[in-house]
Motif scaffolding. Structure first.
Motif, mmCIF file in Angstrom:
data_model
loop_
_atom_site.group_PDB
_atom_site.id
_atom_site.type_symbol
_atom_site.label_atom_id
_atom_site.label_comp_id
_atom_site.label_asym_id
_atom_site.label_seq_id
_atom_site.Cartn_x
_atom_site.Cartn_y
_atom_site.Cartn_z
ATOM 1 N N VAL A 197 5.506 47.663 38.159
ATOM 2 C CA VAL A 197 5.124 48.794 39.063
ATOM 3 C C VAL A 197 6.278 48.805 40.014
ATOM 4 O O VAL A 197 7.410 47.866 40.181
ATOM 5 C CB VAL A 197 3.956 48.827 39.953
ATOM 6 C CG1 VAL A 197 2.885 48.635 38.889
ATOM 7 C CG2 VAL A 197 3.902 47.388 40.761
ATOM 8 N N ASP A 198 6.720 50.125 40.754
ATOM 9 C CA ASP A 198 7.871 50.201 41.654
ATOM 10 C C ASP A 198 7.271 50.058 42.938
ATOM 11 O O ASP A 198 8.202 49.830 44.034
ATOM 12 C CB ASP A 198 8.548 51.700 41.425
ATOM 13 C CG ASP A 198 8.766 51.999 40.017
ATOM 14 O OD1 ASP A 198 9.674 51.195 39.608
ATOM 15 O OD2 ASP A 198 8.334 52.862 39.276
ATOM 16 N N MET A 199 6.250 50.188 43.333
ATOM 17 C CA MET A 199 5.657 50.004 44.696
ATOM 18 C C MET A 199 4.182 49.817 44.610
ATOM 19 O O MET A 199 3.555 49.915 43.635
ATOM 20 C CB MET A 199 6.098 51.178 45.744
ATOM 21 C CG MET A 199 5.621 52.252 45.029
ATOM 22 S SD MET A 199 5.972 53.962 46.080
ATOM 23 C CE MET A 199 4.945 53.906 47.608
ATOM 24 N N LEU A 200 3.731 49.189 45.849
ATOM 25 C CA LEU A 200 2.446 49.016 46.038
ATOM 26 C C LEU A 200 1.828 49.805 47.206
ATOM 27 O O LEU A 200 2.011 50.104 48.121
ATOM 28 C CB LEU A 200 1.905 47.487 46.326
ATOM 29 C CG LEU A 200 2.638 46.623 45.452
ATOM 30 C CD1 LEU A 200 2.304 45.128 45.925
ATOM 31 C CD2 LEU A 200 2.140 46.628 44.006
ATOM 32 N N VAL A 201 0.460 50.435 46.760
ATOM 33 C CA VAL A 201 -0.513 51.184 47.707
ATOM 34 C C VAL A 201 -1.793 50.717 47.602
ATOM 35 O O VAL A 201 -2.544 51.333 46.422
ATOM 36 C CB VAL A 201 -0.348 52.663 47.188
ATOM 37 C CG1 VAL A 201 -1.080 53.504 48.242
ATOM 38 C CG2 VAL A 201 1.039 53.280 47.435
ATOM 39 N N ALA A 226 -4.122 50.890 37.965
ATOM 40 C CA ALA A 226 -4.701 50.331 38.233
ATOM 41 C C ALA A 226 -4.697 48.662 38.131
ATOM 42 O O ALA A 226 -4.412 48.291 37.078
ATOM 43 C CB ALA A 226 -6.359 50.643 37.687
ATOM 44 N N THR A 227 -4.650 47.798 39.215
ATOM 45 C CA THR A 227 -4.434 46.573 39.236
ATOM 46 C C THR A 227 -5.350 45.712 40.019
ATOM 47 O O THR A 227 -5.455 46.309 41.097
ATOM 48 C CB THR A 227 -2.715 46.323 39.711
ATOM 49 O OG1 THR A 227 -1.920 47.060 38.964
ATOM 50 C CG2 THR A 227 -2.132 44.790 39.521
ATOM 51 N N ASP A 228 -5.737 44.470 39.445
ATOM 52 C CA ASP A 228 -6.719 43.698 40.544
ATOM 53 C C ASP A 228 -5.787 43.525 41.725
ATOM 54 O O ASP A 228 -4.554 43.136 41.689
ATOM 55 C CB ASP A 228 -6.884 42.336 39.741
ATOM 56 C CG ASP A 228 -8.116 42.789 38.492
ATOM 57 O OD1 ASP A 228 -8.800 43.689 38.930
ATOM 58 O OD2 ASP A 228 -8.160 41.962 37.748
ATOM 59 N N PHE A 229 -6.354 43.179 42.670
ATOM 60 C CA PHE A 229 -5.765 43.060 43.979
ATOM 61 C C PHE A 229 -4.780 41.713 44.205
ATOM 62 O O PHE A 229 -3.547 41.753 44.482
ATOM 63 C CB PHE A 229 -6.843 42.848 45.260
ATOM 64 C CG PHE A 229 -6.219 43.152 46.491
ATOM 65 C CD1 PHE A 229 -6.093 44.248 47.144
ATOM 66 C CD2 PHE A 229 -5.435 42.107 47.426
ATOM 67 C CE1 PHE A 229 -5.392 44.348 48.263
ATOM 68 C CE2 PHE A 229 -4.996 41.876 48.589
ATOM 69 C CZ PHE A 229 -4.970 43.462 48.867
ATOM 70 N N ASP A 230 -5.290 40.746 43.580
ATOM 71 C CA ASP A 230 -4.442 39.370 43.273
ATOM 72 C C ASP A 230 -3.504 39.499 42.349
ATOM 73 O O ASP A 230 -2.487 38.604 42.387
ATOM 74 C CB ASP A 230 -5.363 38.186 43.104
ATOM 75 C CG ASP A 230 -6.041 38.103 42.067
ATOM 76 O OD1 ASP A 230 -6.159 39.326 41.214
ATOM 77 O OD2 ASP A 230 -6.660 37.204 41.490
ATOM 78 N N GLY A 231 -3.169 40.474 41.673
ATOM 79 C CA GLY A 231 -2.083 40.648 40.679
ATOM 80 C C GLY A 231 -1.089 41.832 41.072
ATOM 81 O O GLY A 231 -0.118 42.101 40.601
ATOM 82 N N LEU A 232 -1.255 42.290 42.374
ATOM 83 C CA LEU A 232 -0.433 43.496 42.678
ATOM 84 C C LEU A 232 0.887 42.735 43.124
ATOM 85 O O LEU A 232 1.934 43.341 42.412
ATOM 86 C CB LEU A 232 -1.140 43.794 44.205
ATOM 87 C CG LEU A 232 -2.377 44.878 44.146
ATOM 88 C CD1 LEU A 232 -2.941 45.230 45.402
ATOM 89 C CD2 LEU A 232 -2.015 46.367 43.296
ATOM 90 N N ILE A 233 0.948 42.020 43.946
ATOM 91 C CA ILE A 233 2.310 41.256 44.149
ATOM 92 C C ILE A 233 3.246 40.776 43.092
ATOM 93 O O ILE A 233 4.287 41.235 42.829
ATOM 94 C CB ILE A 233 2.460 40.203 45.269
ATOM 95 C CG1 ILE A 233 1.974 40.994 46.689
ATOM 96 C CG2 ILE A 233 3.607 39.876 45.540
ATOM 97 C CD1 ILE A 233 1.897 40.229 47.864
ATOM 98 N N PRO A 234 2.472 40.047 42.042
ATOM 99 C CA PRO A 234 3.274 39.812 40.965
ATOM 100 C C PRO A 234 3.574 40.745 40.135
ATOM 101 O O PRO A 234 4.764 40.869 39.295
ATOM 102 C CB PRO A 234 2.078 38.803 40.117
ATOM 103 C CG PRO A 234 1.445 38.070 41.308
ATOM 104 C CD PRO A 234 1.052 39.319 42.592
ATOM 105 N N SER A 235 2.638 41.952 40.022
ATOM 106 C CA SER A 235 3.273 43.031 39.171
ATOM 107 C C SER A 235 4.401 43.690 39.786
ATOM 108 O O SER A 235 5.307 44.330 38.941
ATOM 109 C CB SER A 235 2.087 44.121 39.227
ATOM 110 O OG SER A 235 1.691 44.779 40.235
ATOM 111 N N LEU A 236 4.396 43.643 41.242
ATOM 112 C CA LEU A 236 5.631 44.272 41.649
ATOM 113 C C LEU A 236 6.948 43.532 41.474
ATOM 114 O O LEU A 236 7.994 43.972 41.272
ATOM 115 C CB LEU A 236 5.649 44.623 43.072
ATOM 116 C CG LEU A 236 6.784 45.221 44.184
ATOM 117 C CD1 LEU A 236 6.927 46.550 43.765
ATOM 118 C CD2 LEU A 236 6.416 44.981 45.524
#
Length: 258
Positions: free
Chosen positions: A84-88, A69-79
């Motif tokens: 993380v390995d991918m985003l869904v 679980a990741t806040d939306f604006d943190g998705l690309i930075p976390s990738l």
């Protein structure tokens, strides 16, 4: 004429592109506040349309998927930081995002739409929304659109950490309207008890500059084997009817689009 040993080599080359060695556990970043695509059940388990699709693809590939679980604006930075390995996460494939990450083939396609109290005569235009408070989720294409098209025309665009907070302020009367994906708005809010006094207002917004041409799974640039493996898995579950069966649980129309 292709010589036998050359033909065998070409065949092996094709097989190698479709049998890449993948991690046995794939960590998937997802904003789990965006039903019906992703949400957390009471026990903390990820649920939703994209979750089921991803699980089906992972099963096809013989790997285990773990949702983070990741806040939306943190998705690309976390990738990008390899957390993380991918985003869904219902990611619209916009030009801006394509400069940052790589995308799978299209997973589905929908447009955003305004929600407001029933009877409100609001349109998704700056003239109609001038002086109004409009809620959006941080990091989304809806936020980018509202900031670029409405904010400098006198619309009060208010960004929230997640979609749940947008709906809470809409119900509390602190917002005049919210802008979100049409399906998420209908399934995750309007069909729920908390959304009984609200409705869509005005038409859907179709602007490929901000909303792209569909949604896809996100991958780090260069992770071509992982991306292509999921592309092939998507083809497989659409061919055997799994995709359609999962979609029918959530939608009464073709979510994939043309």
């Amino acid at each position: 004429m292709i010589k036998p040993f050359l033909a065998i080599g070409l065949l092996l080359g094709v097989l190698n592109t479709t049998t890449a060695v993948l991690p046995q556990v794939i960590k998937i970043g997802s904003d789990t506040s965006y039903a019906p695509y992703e949400w957390l059940d009471v026990d903390g388990t990820a649920k939703g349309f994209e979750v089921e699709l991803t699980d089906a693809m992972c099963q096809h590939l013989g790997v285990k998927c773990v949702f983070v679980a990741t806040d939306f604006d943190g998705l690309i930075p976390s990738l990008q930081s390899e957390k993380v390995d991918m985003l869904v996460s219902a990611l619209a494939m916009t030009e801006k995002r394509q400069r940052q990450i790589a995308f799978s083939d299209k997973i589905f396609a929908v447009a955003p739409r305004l929600i407001a109290p029933k009877g409100a005569d609001l349109q998704p235009t700056a003239d109609s929304l001038r002086g109004k408070n409009v809620g959006v989720e941080q990091g989304t294409t809806q936020e980018s659109y509202a900031n670029a098209v409405w904010r400098n025309q006198g619309v009060n665009v208010i960004a929230y950490q997640n979609q749940h907070l947008v709906y809470e302020d809409l119900v509390a009367g602190r917002l005049d309207a919210s802008l979100q994906d049409q399906v998420a708005g209908e399934e995750g809010f309007l069909k729920q008890e908390k959304g009984k006094d609200f409705a869509f207002t005005g038409p859907a917004i179709n602007d490929t500059k901000y909303f792209g041409v569909g949604t896809g799974f996100g991958f780090r640039k260069g992770d071509d084997e992982l991306r292509e493996a999921f592309n092939q898995a998507l083809i497989a579950i659409r061919a055997d009817g799994t995709y359609q069966a999962i979609a029918a649980k959530y939608f009464d129309f073709d979510i994939y689009g043309g």
